[in-house]
Write an enzyme that holds these catalytic residues in place. Sequence first.
Site, PDB file in Angstrom:
ATOM      1  N   CYS A 167       1.066   5.229  -2.632  1.00 56.64           N
ATOM      2  CA  CYS A 167       1.236   5.982  -3.872  1.00 56.64           C
ATOM      3  C   CYS A 167      -0.038   6.004  -4.718  1.00 56.64           C
ATOM      4  O   CYS A 167      -0.320   7.001  -5.382  1.00 56.64           O
ATOM      5  CB  CYS A 167       2.425   5.481  -4.676  1.00 56.64           C
ATOM      6  SG  CYS A 167       2.375   3.737  -5.112  1.00 56.64           S
TER       7      CYS A 167
ATOM      8  N   HIS B 128       5.310   1.663  -8.655  1.00 58.21           N
ATOM      9  CA  HIS B 128       4.917   2.950  -8.091  1.00 58.21           C
ATOM     10  C   HIS B 128       3.876   3.605  -8.998  1.00 58.21           C
ATOM     11  O   HIS B 128       4.003   3.580 -10.222  1.00 58.21           O
ATOM     12  CB  HIS B 128       6.168   3.835  -7.976  1.00 58.21           C
ATOM     13  CG  HIS B 128       5.907   5.207  -7.458  1.00 58.21           C
ATOM     14  ND1 HIS B 128       5.471   5.441  -6.174  1.00 58.21           N
ATOM     15  CD2 HIS B 128       6.011   6.427  -8.055  1.00 58.21           C
ATOM     16  CE1 HIS B 128       5.341   6.756  -5.996  1.00 58.21           C
ATOM     17  NE2 HIS B 128       5.661   7.363  -7.128  1.00 58.21           N
TER      18      HIS B 128
END
Length: 186
Positions: free
Chosen positions: A21, A124
Amino acid sequence: MENSPEPNEIIYHEKQVKELCALHALNNLFQNPKTFSKADLDEICFNLAPQSWVNPHRSMLGLGNYDINVIMTALQNRGYETIWFDRRKDPICIDQSKVIGYILNIPSQFKIGKYVPTPIKRRHWLSIRNINGIYYNLDSKLDQPEKIGREDHLVDYLQDILSDVEKEMFVVTTLENSKTYHKENS
């Protein structure tokens, strides 16, 4: 408000692969798949901790999960500055003309496959960027970029993000603008 990109807008949007990510957030921020590679970020990890048997800046398996030190170093290597934004301040104080975009770190529930949630919480990375006057959430877990809107919508969006103590925001700007990205009297 329609959340998909403008009809004639071509927006580069990398989708989530493994634990990459941070890589996707960087490439989505710069709207170019070749801005950074996994090899680039792995090299930064090695340079940050050359004597470590287990590198503290990525997952033990080497699948990604890079930390903010890797993101900041990657951006500094390209002439950009990454500044942690203090949630006690109002994002209205940010001079958007001096900002490249935003990198956010948010909690994310780990899933088995695409739909089976687990009790495991992860972190994330995602990016937000202005593309032709419209701000977009370029989260790699989204099917397509999410339209936020113009600057006033962005400020509302960022205020909402910062109301959650689990979320962190980093302002990406040029080195020249790193000291002056706040509006006067803010």
